[in-house]
Scaffold this active site. Structure first.
Site, PDB file in Angstrom:
ATOM      1  N   GLY A  60     -21.291   6.331   4.375  1.00 26.43           N
ATOM      2  CA  GLY A  60     -20.589   6.555   2.974  1.00 26.43           C
ATOM      3  C   GLY A  60     -21.319   6.510   1.544  1.00 26.43           C
ATOM      4  O   GLY A  60     -21.727   5.413   1.422  1.00 26.43           O
ATOM      5  N   VAL A  88     -17.986   3.543  -3.816  1.00 24.53           N
ATOM      6  CA  VAL A  88     -18.284   2.391  -3.320  1.00 24.53           C
ATOM      7  C   VAL A  88     -19.537   2.313  -2.529  1.00 24.53           C
ATOM      8  O   VAL A  88     -20.570   1.559  -3.018  1.00 24.53           O
ATOM      9  CB  VAL A  88     -17.137   1.824  -2.553  1.00 24.53           C
ATOM     10  CG1 VAL A  88     -17.662   0.479  -1.768  1.00 24.53           C
ATOM     11  CG2 VAL A  88     -15.963   1.530  -3.284  1.00 24.53           C
ATOM     12  N   LYS A 110       0.810  -1.048  -0.088  1.00 26.76           N
ATOM     13  CA  LYS A 110      -0.008  -0.050  -0.170  1.00 26.76           C
ATOM     14  C   LYS A 110       0.777   1.414   0.091  1.00 26.76           C
ATOM     15  O   LYS A 110       2.102   1.101   0.715  1.00 26.76           O
ATOM     16  CB  LYS A 110      -0.998  -0.071   1.223  1.00 26.76           C
ATOM     17  CG  LYS A 110      -2.082   0.715   1.064  1.00 26.76           C
ATOM     18  CD  LYS A 110      -3.243   0.259   0.216  1.00 26.76           C
ATOM     19  CE  LYS A 110      -4.460   0.950   0.201  1.00 26.76           C
ATOM     20  NZ  LYS A 110      -5.635  -0.117  -0.609  1.00 26.76           N
TER      21      LYS A 110
END
Length: 354
Positions: A182, A186, A81
């Site tokens: 959220g 996504v 990452k």
């Protein structure tokens, strides 16, 4: 910054590199957790961190999560990452992206990047001008690649359906109340898929206008971001930033299931224990949210062979997410351990650390 190798998030990472390019102003961290199964694959997060230690924490935790995610998804990829530390204005320049591409190239193929929070397909194209070790690039119709968000959302949707069947005994999400935290690429994608099957939705986002707009589109209810975790519901679906399941929030949850796409949802191992003790079924984040990395990894692996990524294979592997979740939950029932701990143990065996 405290020495990262003394941090609780340090997990014998193979390589952690702080990148600073004075000419462009780039500051980034690239963390390579494991290459046991293949090159470390994981996206780059472009973010403003008030405390640089938080950037290191993200890099360490997210790279370990990618090792586990790729292993549990059955991909021949390790885990890595990167985080690019932006200023308060979120400034990024072509020179910064070029310098970052050069930093990835210096890993010699051991790290492969893609989009993550704050990154775009256009950023990947710019980085690809300096290194071949990047995916999530624009794809032709019918091929793997491109924005991983819709693929991540598809896997989460299938995972929620599996959780509803396992815990609630229902073969559809019609009428099931899902609280979605959220509403970006996504979370918004998950909400649209659930709404199409008749789920009842409560939505929240740090951008209240975005949540309200999506609620109007889907006939859902929008609430303040601070209230979403306490909404009485069947499923709480976290699809924003991580570490939101801590001692205080777990105690306030009013749901039967937690299933969403945010990375590193559980703040500490003790919070995973608390979640299990409350009898809340948890879908381990790196198992349920693997759709995006499946898509871009197959894109990358195919490109190394000079062929387009096989979209049908992407869809087949994403379709396996429910079975992988069921394997975790059945092991939980056999061992009486929490799903987070069971999944970690399974992943550690796969990457040679069990």
């Amino acid at each position: 910054m405290t020495a990262f190798w003394t941090s609780a998030d340090w997990d014998e990472h193979e390589r952690v590199e702080l990148v600073h390019d004075r000419a462009s102003g780039l500051t980034a961290i690239i963390a390579l957790h494991s290459t046991h199964l293949g090159p470390g694959a994981g996206g780059t997060r472009f973010w403003h961190y008030a405390d640089p230690a938080a950037a290191m924490k993200d890099a360490l935790r997210l790279s370990r999560g990618m090792s586990y995610k790729n292993a549990m998804a059955g991909l021949p990829m390790g885990g890595g990452k990167a985080v690019v530390l932006l200023d308060q204005d979120r400034t990024r320049t072509p020179a910064m992206l070029a310098a970052f591409g050069d930093a990835i190239e210096a890993f010699g193929g051991r790290y492969v990047t893609a989009e993550d929070v704050g990154a775009s397909e256009a950023d990947m194209v710019a980085i690809a001008a300096r290194t071949a070790h990047v995916c999530g690039l624009p794809a032709s119709e019918g091929s793997a690649g491109g924005d991983p968000g819709p693929f991540t959302a598809r896997g989460i949707y299938l995972g929620i359906k599996a959780a509803v069947a396992h815990r609630l005994g229902r073969d559809s999400v019609e009428g099931v109340h899902v609280a979605v935290q959220g509403c970006g690429s996504v979370g918004g994608g998950v909400a649209r898929l659930l709404a199409a099957e008749g789920a009842r939705l409560t939505l929240a986002d740090i951008d209240a206008a975005r949540a309200e707009a999506l609620a109007a589109e889907l006939g859902a209810t929008a609430v303040d971001a601070s209230a979403i975790m306490e909404v009485p519901c069947d499923v709480f679906s976290p699809n924003a930033l991580g570490a939101i399941l801590d001692a205080q929030s777990v105690a306030r949850l009013a749901c039967s299931i937690v299933a969403g796409g945010a990375n590193n949802q559980i703040a500490t191992s003790a919070d995973g224990v608390a979640l299990a003790k409350r009898g809340i079924l948890y879908a381990p984040d790196y198992v349920i949210n693997a759709g995006g990395i499946i898509n871009v990894s197959l894109e990358y692996l195919a490109r190394q062979k000079g062929v387009p990524g096989d979209l049908a294979e992407v869809e087949r592997m994403i379709g396996g997410i429910p079975d992988r979740l069921l394997a975790v939950w059945r092991e939980c029932e056999a061992t009486r351990l929490g799903a987070d701990r069971v999944a970690d143990r399974m992943a550690q065996v796969l990457i040679g650390r069990g």
